[in-house]
Structures are given as structure tokens and as C-alpha cells.
Design a protein around this motif. Structure first.
Motif, mmCIF file in Angstrom:
data_model
loop_
_atom_site.group_PDB
_atom_site.id
_atom_site.type_symbol
_atom_site.label_atom_id
_atom_site.label_comp_id
_atom_site.label_asym_id
_atom_site.label_seq_id
_atom_site.Cartn_x
_atom_site.Cartn_y
_atom_site.Cartn_z
ATOM 1 N N VAL A 232 9.263 9.531 -7.934
ATOM 2 C CA VAL A 232 8.357 10.524 -7.361
ATOM 3 C C VAL A 232 8.360 11.737 -8.285
ATOM 4 O O VAL A 232 9.403 12.333 -8.558
ATOM 5 N N ILE A 233 7.187 12.096 -8.760
ATOM 6 C CA ILE A 233 7.012 13.193 -9.714
ATOM 7 C C ILE A 233 6.260 14.334 -9.051
ATOM 8 O O ILE A 233 5.263 14.106 -8.358
ATOM 9 N N THR B 298 4.220 7.675 -20.542
ATOM 10 C CA THR B 298 4.228 6.380 -19.873
ATOM 11 C C THR B 298 4.553 6.589 -18.396
ATOM 12 O O THR B 298 5.526 7.268 -18.066
ATOM 13 N N ILE B 299 3.740 6.030 -17.524
ATOM 14 C CA ILE B 299 3.969 6.102 -16.079
ATOM 15 C C ILE B 299 4.188 4.678 -15.584
ATOM 16 O O ILE B 299 3.310 3.827 -15.726
ATOM 17 N N LEU B 300 5.360 4.421 -15.027
ATOM 18 C CA LEU B 300 5.712 3.070 -14.625
ATOM 19 C C LEU B 300 5.002 2.664 -13.333
ATOM 20 O O LEU B 300 4.667 3.514 -12.502
ATOM 21 N N PRO B 301 4.779 1.358 -13.145
ATOM 22 C CA PRO B 301 4.162 0.882 -11.903
ATOM 23 C C PRO B 301 4.929 1.365 -10.681
ATOM 24 O O PRO B 301 6.154 1.444 -10.679
ATOM 25 N N GLY B 302 4.194 1.706 -9.638
ATOM 26 C CA GLY B 302 4.804 2.142 -8.395
ATOM 27 C C GLY B 302 5.185 3.602 -8.351
ATOM 28 O O GLY B 302 5.741 4.067 -7.359
ATOM 29 N N THR B 303 4.855 4.372 -9.394
ATOM 30 C CA THR B 303 5.191 5.799 -9.420
ATOM 31 C C THR B 303 4.224 6.584 -8.552
ATOM 32 O O THR B 303 3.024 6.302 -8.515
ATOM 33 N N TYR B 304 4.751 7.597 -7.856
ATOM 34 C CA TYR B 304 3.951 8.516 -7.060
ATOM 35 C C TYR B 304 3.982 9.881 -7.723
ATOM 36 O O TYR B 304 5.056 10.373 -8.107
ATOM 37 N N ILE B 305 2.818 10.508 -7.854
ATOM 38 C CA ILE B 305 2.717 11.824 -8.492
ATOM 39 C C ILE B 305 2.015 12.767 -7.548
ATOM 40 O O ILE B 305 0.938 12.452 -7.025
ATOM 41 N N SER C 30 0.869 -1.170 0.000
ATOM 42 C CA SER C 30 0.000 0.000 0.000
ATOM 43 C C SER C 30 0.905 1.217 0.000
ATOM 44 O O SER C 30 2.118 1.110 0.007
ATOM 45 N N ALA C 31 0.332 2.411 -0.054
ATOM 46 C CA ALA C 31 1.141 3.619 -0.186
ATOM 47 C C ALA C 31 2.046 3.802 1.025
ATOM 48 O O ALA C 31 1.588 3.874 2.156
ATOM 49 N N GLU C 32 3.339 3.904 0.806
ATOM 50 C CA GLU C 32 4.316 4.065 1.887
ATOM 51 C C GLU C 32 4.779 5.507 1.887
ATOM 52 O O GLU C 32 5.907 5.824 1.497
ATOM 53 N N TYR C 33 3.936 6.407 2.370
ATOM 54 C CA TYR C 33 4.177 7.828 2.180
ATOM 55 C C TYR C 33 5.441 8.320 2.896
ATOM 56 O O TYR C 33 6.189 9.122 2.352
ATOM 57 N N ILE C 34 5.676 7.862 4.099
ATOM 58 C CA ILE C 34 6.849 8.326 4.840
ATOM 59 C C ILE C 34 8.127 7.906 4.123
ATOM 60 O O ILE C 34 9.053 8.694 3.948
ATOM 61 N N THR C 35 8.183 6.642 3.701
ATOM 62 C CA THR C 35 9.363 6.158 2.992
ATOM 63 C C THR C 35 9.544 6.868 1.670
ATOM 64 O O THR C 35 10.646 7.302 1.318
ATOM 65 N N SER D 194 0.048 -5.018 -7.012
ATOM 66 C CA SER D 194 0.974 -4.753 -5.914
ATOM 67 C C SER D 194 1.751 -3.460 -6.089
ATOM 68 O O SER D 194 2.364 -2.974 -5.147
ATOM 69 N N GLN D 195 1.731 -2.876 -7.289
ATOM 70 C CA GLN D 195 2.416 -1.619 -7.565
ATOM 71 C C GLN D 195 1.496 -0.659 -8.309
ATOM 72 O O GLN D 195 1.704 -0.359 -9.480
ATOM 73 N N PRO D 196 0.451 -0.172 -7.656
ATOM 74 C CA PRO D 196 -0.417 0.790 -8.326
ATOM 75 C C PRO D 196 0.314 2.100 -8.577
ATOM 76 O O PRO D 196 1.304 2.418 -7.923
ATOM 77 N N ILE D 197 -0.166 2.846 -9.542
ATOM 78 C CA ILE D 197 0.306 4.207 -9.802
ATOM 79 C C ILE D 197 -0.538 5.136 -8.935
ATOM 80 O O ILE D 197 -1.773 5.052 -8.945
#
Length: 434
Positions: free
Chosen positions: A62-63, A78-85, A35-40, A114-117
């Protein structure tokens, strides 16, 4: 704010965006959160982007979007799996963190279970445990296409300034805007003038998008305006979840005729709620119009929705269930075809009003079950629903689900969890713990 719950991250590495102005890297971005690991994630390098994208570009890591990002001139983002925007904060009040895929652009955002955008609030990625995310921290995502609508081809999508880059609609029903799959959009939305103005940016706006586009497993949470709005077009969508929208969970207008399969909306009565100018509730599970004037057109708004579940609040109390309006509101010459539908926890379950507005069903009206605190159903087409499938009263109906109400703890909509709505790719709990 204290500290976010952290779960296991398998590995972290990072690449920058790839385009004419940013360094290239062949190393994969391999972030594998459950799930989203915001602190990390907040400790990772950030790539800032702005302006127009006119050549094929890849985002990962991280964008940070500064202002309105426009994809055009045949370019694919293209946005790769696991990217945070996230959005760059803007103190002037102008919209920021808005991604626009124009009629001449395309998106390839194919996340995994397991790696949502993840499009999310900058306040969750700022490393500061004392900030709190709120709706509107991110502008939103806008997809535009040249599939048929019932407005002129020079109509500009809501929330953007008038220009050819904001036009939507055309004569190509098979238009392909690309793919969005396993994507989360959190704390998005923007209202230019405030007060439910009708010129808002939704979390995900779809203007004249065609059936060549793939929309699958998309979750919107805590949107400032609507979670999903379909302005005409023929695009089909599957496995959509809307959680705690301030205004409407799903909105259809301008001649939309696509099919939505497996959709779920759930209220959080502690969230913000839209109101009309008079102060009355204006938040619906679905709001549907043919157009803003209610005029009949050659192409009429008539989506088909298969396997729909709309969950409001458990009790019809002020500040809880009565903070909302309708589970489904069909108006202004709008038409809606429902198959296998459950609605519960709103003052009115299904309300159909206005000349030409009507509810229909392909699977049979026996597949529609509706509860309302004050009214179960009213209006054209609703009389065909069997009386046994209509309930009203202060306490919402479970309609065979285990415990579907978010605010009651331990929610579970089984057996109606058609889209893995409690799977690894989703997130509902943004709570902070010691």
C-alpha cells in the motif's frame, strides 16, 4: 457507509518500496483479490512516498503519495501486481497523489487480471466505514513523452506548473513511456480553479506519448475531470473502460494520431456532471479538437478507434440522459475515424461542428450505429451513415446489446464486451452493505 463486500483473498504479504531511501526486501508481494478488498487492505502497513524518483524504484503493498511524484532522469518506476496507491489528504487544496512520468522517466505497471494495480481514494483505505469516496480524492496519472504533437516542445501539460518536467512533445513517434496493463484508476482528478477551468488533471493524461508505450486493460471510474485525455502523440491503446466520468470519458487533441482498439464508456446518471459556464451540460462520451483555437496545423488530430461502445442513460429525462451533452463531439478542426461503433443514451449521438471537422470510417459507415434523444447525428461525414443505423427518441436503443445501462440493474453489453469489461480486473459497484 456500512461495510464493503468482502470476497476471498488467497494470501497476503508485504514488501516496502525499493529505492535509495527505503529498505529492500526480496519477499514477493502476493495479494490475490478477485476485486478491491478495501477493508482488508486498509489494515496493511503503508509506505509514504514524495518528491522525485531519479533511480529505479519498486512499489508494492500500500503506497501513499504525498503531493506530486515525479519520475525522471532515466529512472523506471515498477509497480508490482496487486499494489494499492492512494493520496495523502491535503487540507490546503493543493494537488496531491499525482504521479508524473516525465519525458526522461518510465513506468512498469504490469498488473494481472486477478491482481490489478489499483490507484484509488484514500477514503476507501482509511479503515473508516463511515467515509465515502468522491471524485478528486486522488490527483491522477500523467505520462509525458517526445512523440509528435501540434504544439511547441516547451508546452506544459495541463494541471502542472510550467517546468521542464511538465513539457511534452517532440520528434520521436516511437517514444516509450513504459507499460500500464491491468490498472484501475478510481476517484481521480483535480481542477486548479474549479468550474471546468481547462487546467485540470485528468485521471490518465497522455502528453506526446509514443507508440513504443503499452496501454492495455485500463479502467477509470468516477473521475473528477476526463477519464482519458490524449494530448498529441502516437501511442496506441487497447481495452479501455471509462465509467461515470464527471466530464468527458475520452478526450483527444493537440495532434493525437494513435489507434484505440476496444473501448467502452458507461454513464452513471447519479454521478457528478460537468457543466458549461452558462450551466448547460458539458459531459461527453468523446470530445475531440485539433487544438484549443481550431487552427489547422501540419499535424492534425485524427485518432482511429476500432470497436467503440458509448453508453449513456436509458431515458432522456432531466437528471438522467439530459444531464449529458454528446455521445461524440468533434469540433475545432478535429478529425475522427470510427470503425465498428455503437453510441446510445445521449441527447446528441454524434455532433461534428466547425471548419475542417469531419467524421470518417475505414470499415464502412454501415459499421456505425447511433442513437440520440434529440439528434442522432449532425455535421460533416455523418451523412454517409445509413439511415437504418440512426435512431432518435426518448428511450435509448439497445443496438443488439442485452441491457447496457448501468442504472437499470443487471447491465450487460454482450455481444460488445470485447475487452472483458466485466472481468475480475474491473470494478463498478462501490456500494456499501450492512
Amino acid at each position: 457507509m456500512r461495510k464493503l463486500i468482502l470476497t476471498t483473498i488467497a494470501a497476503l504479504s508485504l514488501t516496502a518500496c525499493k529505492d535509495d531511501h527505503l529498505p529492500d526486501s526480496s519477499a514477493p508481494f502476493d495479494i490475490k483479490p478477485v476485486s478491491a478488498e478495501y477493508i482488508t487492505v486498509s489494515s496493511l502497513p503503508v509506505t509514504a512516498v514524495s518528491g522525485q524518483i531519479t533511480s529505479n524504484t519498486t512499489w508494492s503493498g500500500v503506497i501513499e503519495m504525498d503531493g506530486i511524484i515525479t519520475v525522471k532522469n532515466g529512472a523506471t518506476l515498477t509497480i508490482l501486481p496487486g499494489t494499492y496507491i492512494k493520496a495523502k489528504p491535503n487540507v490546503t487544496g493543493a494537488a496531491t497523489g499525482v504521479l508524473v512520468i516525465t519525458k526522461t522517466g518510465r513506468i512498469n505497471a504490469a498488473g494481472t487480471e486477478s491482481q490489478p494495480i489499483i490507484f484509488t481514494s484514500y477514503k476507501l483505505l482509511d479503515g473508516n466505514e463511515d467515509t465515502t469516496a468522491v471524485p478528486g480524492d486522488l490527483g491522477g496519472i500523467i505520462l509525458l513523452g517526445d512523440a509528435p504533437t501540434n504544439v511547441p516542445f516547451t508546452t506544459s501539460i495541463e494541471g502542472l506548473y510550467l517546468s521542464s518536467d511538465s513539457y511534452f512533445g517532440g520528434s520521436n513517434p516511437g517514444h516509450n513511456a513504459g507499460i500500464m496493463k491491468y490498472v484501475r484508476i478510481e476517484f481521480a482528478g483535480y481542477d486548479y480553479t474549479g468550474g471546468n477551468s481547462g487546467n485540470e488533471i485528468n485521471a490518465l493524461s497522455l502528453g506526446g506519448v509514443g507508440y513504443g508505450t503499452t496501454l492495455d486493460h485500463i479502467q477509470v471510474s468516477y473521475s473528477k475531470d476526463d477519464s482519458f485525455e490524449f494530448f498529441g502523440g502516437t501511442v496506441n491503446a487497447s481495452n479501455l473502460v471509462s465509467f461515470a466520468a464527471e466530464d468527458d470519458h475520452f478526450d483527444f487533441d493537440n495532434g493525437y494520431t494513435g489507434t484505440v482498439t476496444c473501448a467502452f464508456s458507461m454513464a452513471d446518471y447519479n454521478s457528478r456532471h460537468a457543466v458549461n459556464l452558462g450551466g448547460s451540460p458539458d459531459s461527453n462520451g468523446i470530445e475531440l479538437d485539433n487544438n484549443s483555437t481550431g487552427m489547422a496545423t501540419a499535424l492534425m488530430t485524427n485518432p482511429v478507434i476500432n470497436n467503440l461502445t458509448i453508453i449513456g442513460a436509458k431515458n432522456g429525462a432531466a437528471g438522467q440522459g439530459l444531464a449529458y451533452e454528446n455521445g461524440i463531439h468533434i469540433r475545432r478542426n478535429g478529425r475522427l475515424t470510427l470503425n465498428n461503433t455503437v453510441v446510445t443514451g445521449y441527447p446528441a449521438g454524434i455532433r461534428v461542428e466547425g471548419t475542417g471537422s469531419v467524421l470518417s470510417s475505414h470499415s464502412g459507415y454501415n459499421s456505425i450505429q447511433v442513437h440520440g434523444f434529440e439528434t442522432s447525428v449532425t455535421g460533416a461525414g455523418t451523412s454517409a451513415i445509413p439511415a437504418a443505423n440512426l435512431l432518435k427518441g426518448y428511450t435509448a436503443s439497445l443496438w443488439g446489446m442485452k441491457q447496457p445501462f448501468f442504472n437499470e440493474g443487471g447491465w450487460n453489453i454482450s455481444p460488445r464486451n470485447c475487452g472483458d469489461f466485466q472481468g475480475l480486473w474491473t470494478k463498478y459497484d462501490f456500494a456499501i452493505l450492512e
